[in-house]
Scaffold this active site. Sequence first.
Site, short mmCIF file in Angstrom:
data_model
loop_
_atom_site.label_atom_id
_atom_site.label_comp_id
_atom_site.label_asym_id
_atom_site.label_seq_id
_atom_site.Cartn_x
_atom_site.Cartn_y
_atom_site.Cartn_z
N GLY A 51 0.79 -1.23 0.00
CA GLY A 51 0.00 0.00 0.00
C GLY A 51 0.82 1.27 0.00
O GLY A 51 0.26 2.37 0.00
N HIS A 52 2.15 1.18 0.00
CA HIS A 52 2.99 2.39 0.12
C HIS A 52 4.14 2.35 -0.86
O HIS A 52 5.26 2.05 -0.47
CB HIS A 52 3.54 2.49 1.55
N PHE A 53 4.03 2.61 -2.02
CA PHE A 53 2.86 2.86 -2.85
C PHE A 53 2.91 1.81 -3.93
O PHE A 53 4.00 1.49 -4.41
CB PHE A 53 2.91 4.26 -3.44
N VAL A 58 7.94 2.74 -1.69
CA VAL A 58 8.86 3.52 -0.87
C VAL A 58 8.66 3.09 0.58
O VAL A 58 7.53 2.99 1.05
CB VAL A 58 8.57 5.04 -1.01
#
Length: 155
Positions: A51-53, A58
Amino acid sequence: MQIHINQIMEHLPHRYPFLLVDRIEEIIDTGKLKQVTGYKNVSFNEPFFQGHFPDEPVMPGVLILESMGQVGAMLLKLQPEFQNGDRKLVYLTSIDNAKFRKPVKPGDQLRTTAKLKRRRGNMGKFEFVAKVDDEIVAEAEMGFVIASGLTLEAE
Protein backbone atom coordinates in the site's frame (compact mmCIF):
# COMPACT_ATOMS: atom_id res chain seq x y z
CA MET A 1 32.16 -8.77 15.70
CA GLN A 2 28.85 -9.31 13.93
CA ILE A 3 25.50 -10.07 15.50
CA HIS A 4 23.13 -12.07 13.32
CA ILE A 5 19.34 -12.25 13.32
CA ASN A 6 18.96 -15.08 15.86
CA GLN A 7 21.10 -13.20 18.35
CA ILE A 8 19.19 -9.98 17.64
CA MET A 9 15.94 -11.80 18.45
CA GLU A 10 17.43 -12.80 21.81
CA HIS A 11 17.82 -9.10 22.64
CA LEU A 12 14.82 -7.42 20.99
CA PRO A 13 11.14 -8.29 21.57
CA HIS A 14 10.14 -7.42 17.97
CA ARG A 15 9.14 -10.12 15.50
CA TYR A 16 8.05 -10.25 11.85
CA PRO A 17 6.77 -8.06 10.34
CA PHE A 18 8.07 -5.50 12.81
CA LEU A 19 11.65 -6.66 13.34
CA LEU A 20 13.46 -4.08 11.22
CA VAL A 21 17.14 -4.87 11.78
CA ASP A 22 18.79 -7.91 10.19
CA ARG A 23 22.37 -7.64 11.42
CA ILE A 24 24.65 -5.59 13.60
CA GLU A 25 28.03 -5.38 11.92
CA GLU A 26 30.08 -2.82 13.82
CA ILE A 27 30.28 -2.20 17.55
CA ILE A 28 32.44 0.57 18.97
CA ASP A 29 32.61 0.90 22.74
CA THR A 30 35.56 2.93 23.93
CA GLY A 31 33.92 3.88 27.21
CA LYS A 32 33.21 7.44 26.13
CA LEU A 33 32.03 6.63 22.59
CA LYS A 34 29.36 3.98 22.18
CA GLN A 35 28.23 3.29 18.63
CA VAL A 36 26.80 0.45 16.55
CA THR A 37 26.06 0.05 12.86
CA GLY A 38 23.31 -2.27 11.75
CA TYR A 39 21.36 -2.91 8.63
CA LYS A 40 17.98 -3.83 7.27
CA ASN A 41 17.73 -5.52 3.89
CA VAL A 42 14.70 -3.93 2.26
CA SER A 43 12.82 -6.49 0.18
CA PHE A 44 9.93 -6.03 -2.23
CA ASN A 45 8.13 -8.69 -0.15
CA GLU A 46 7.76 -6.32 2.84
CA PRO A 47 4.05 -6.07 3.68
CA PHE A 48 4.03 -2.26 3.73
CA PHE A 49 4.94 -2.05 0.03
CA GLN A 50 1.48 -3.36 -0.91
CA GLY A 51 0.00 0.00 0.00
CA HIS A 52 2.99 2.39 0.12
CA PHE A 53 2.86 2.86 -2.85
CA PRO A 54 1.78 0.12 -5.29
CA ASP A 55 3.12 1.92 -8.38
CA GLU A 56 6.28 3.29 -6.74
CA PRO A 57 7.19 1.39 -3.56
CA VAL A 58 8.86 3.52 -0.87
CA MET A 59 9.66 2.49 2.71
CA PRO A 60 7.52 4.65 5.05
CA GLY A 61 9.52 7.22 7.00
CA VAL A 62 8.03 6.04 10.28
CA LEU A 63 9.44 2.55 9.63
CA ILE A 64 12.85 4.02 8.82
CA LEU A 65 12.69 5.71 12.24
CA GLU A 66 11.61 2.44 13.86
CA SER A 67 14.52 0.62 12.23
CA MET A 68 16.85 3.30 13.59
CA GLY A 69 15.35 2.88 17.06
CA GLN A 70 15.87 -0.88 16.98
CA VAL A 71 19.54 -0.43 16.08
CA GLY A 72 19.82 2.00 18.99
CA ALA A 73 18.14 -0.50 21.31
CA MET A 74 20.74 -3.07 20.27
CA LEU A 75 23.47 -0.62 21.26
CA LEU A 76 22.07 -0.57 24.79
CA LYS A 77 21.19 -4.27 24.96
CA LEU A 78 24.84 -5.16 24.26
CA GLN A 79 26.00 -3.31 27.40
CA PRO A 80 27.10 -5.52 30.33
CA GLU A 81 24.23 -4.34 32.57
CA PHE A 82 21.75 -6.00 30.19
CA GLN A 83 23.41 -9.41 30.36
CA ASN A 84 22.03 -10.50 33.75
CA GLY A 85 18.75 -11.86 32.37
CA ASP A 86 16.46 -9.14 33.77
CA ARG A 87 13.69 -8.01 31.44
CA LYS A 88 14.73 -4.55 30.29
CA LEU A 89 13.18 -2.92 27.25
CA VAL A 90 14.16 0.26 25.44
CA TYR A 91 11.22 2.57 24.67
CA LEU A 92 11.55 5.60 22.43
CA THR A 93 10.25 8.76 24.09
CA SER A 94 10.97 11.50 21.57
CA ILE A 95 12.08 12.14 18.00
CA ASP A 96 13.93 15.35 17.19
CA ASN A 97 15.45 16.82 14.06
CA ALA A 98 14.22 13.99 11.82
CA LYS A 99 15.12 14.53 8.19
CA PHE A 100 14.37 12.28 5.22
CA ARG A 101 16.78 13.02 2.39
CA LYS A 102 16.13 10.23 -0.16
CA PRO A 103 13.56 7.45 -0.56
CA VAL A 104 14.36 3.90 0.54
CA LYS A 105 13.19 1.38 -2.04
CA PRO A 106 13.06 -2.40 -2.51
CA GLY A 107 16.54 -3.84 -2.99
CA ASP A 108 18.19 -1.20 -0.80
CA GLN A 109 20.27 -2.02 2.24
CA LEU A 110 19.44 0.50 4.95
CA ARG A 111 22.60 0.96 7.08
CA THR A 112 22.02 2.78 10.33
CA THR A 113 24.68 4.09 12.68
CA ALA A 114 23.46 4.75 16.21
CA LYS A 115 25.54 6.79 18.65
CA LEU A 116 24.75 7.13 22.32
CA LYS A 117 24.70 10.91 22.65
CA ARG A 118 24.03 10.94 26.40
CA ARG A 119 22.64 8.80 29.17
CA ARG A 120 21.65 9.47 32.75
CA GLY A 121 20.27 6.50 34.61
CA ASN A 122 17.43 4.96 32.60
CA MET A 123 17.03 7.89 30.21
CA GLY A 124 19.11 9.16 27.33
CA LYS A 125 19.37 10.20 23.73
CA PHE A 126 20.59 8.55 20.53
CA GLU A 127 21.88 10.18 17.37
CA PHE A 128 21.21 8.32 14.11
CA VAL A 129 22.37 8.47 10.50
CA ALA A 130 20.87 6.05 7.95
CA LYS A 131 22.49 5.49 4.58
CA VAL A 132 21.92 3.55 1.38
CA ASP A 133 25.03 3.05 -0.78
CA ASP A 134 26.97 5.56 1.37
CA GLU A 135 24.38 8.29 0.73
CA ILE A 136 22.49 9.69 3.72
CA VAL A 137 18.78 8.90 3.44
CA ALA A 138 17.66 9.90 6.95
CA GLU A 139 18.90 11.43 10.19
CA ALA A 140 17.33 11.87 13.61
CA GLU A 141 17.86 12.16 17.34
CA MET A 142 15.66 10.08 19.63
CA GLY A 143 15.13 10.04 23.35
CA PHE A 144 14.68 6.75 25.19
CA VAL A 145 13.83 5.25 28.54
CA ILE A 146 14.84 1.81 29.80
CA ALA A 147 12.11 -0.04 31.69
CA SER A 148 11.02 -3.56 32.55
CA GLY A 149 7.66 -3.00 30.83
CA LEU A 150 4.81 -0.57 30.41
CA THR A 151 2.52 -0.21 33.38
CA LEU A 152 -0.88 1.40 33.41
CA GLU A 153 -2.05 2.87 36.65
CA ALA A 154 -5.58 2.06 37.79
CA GLU A 155 -7.84 5.05 38.13
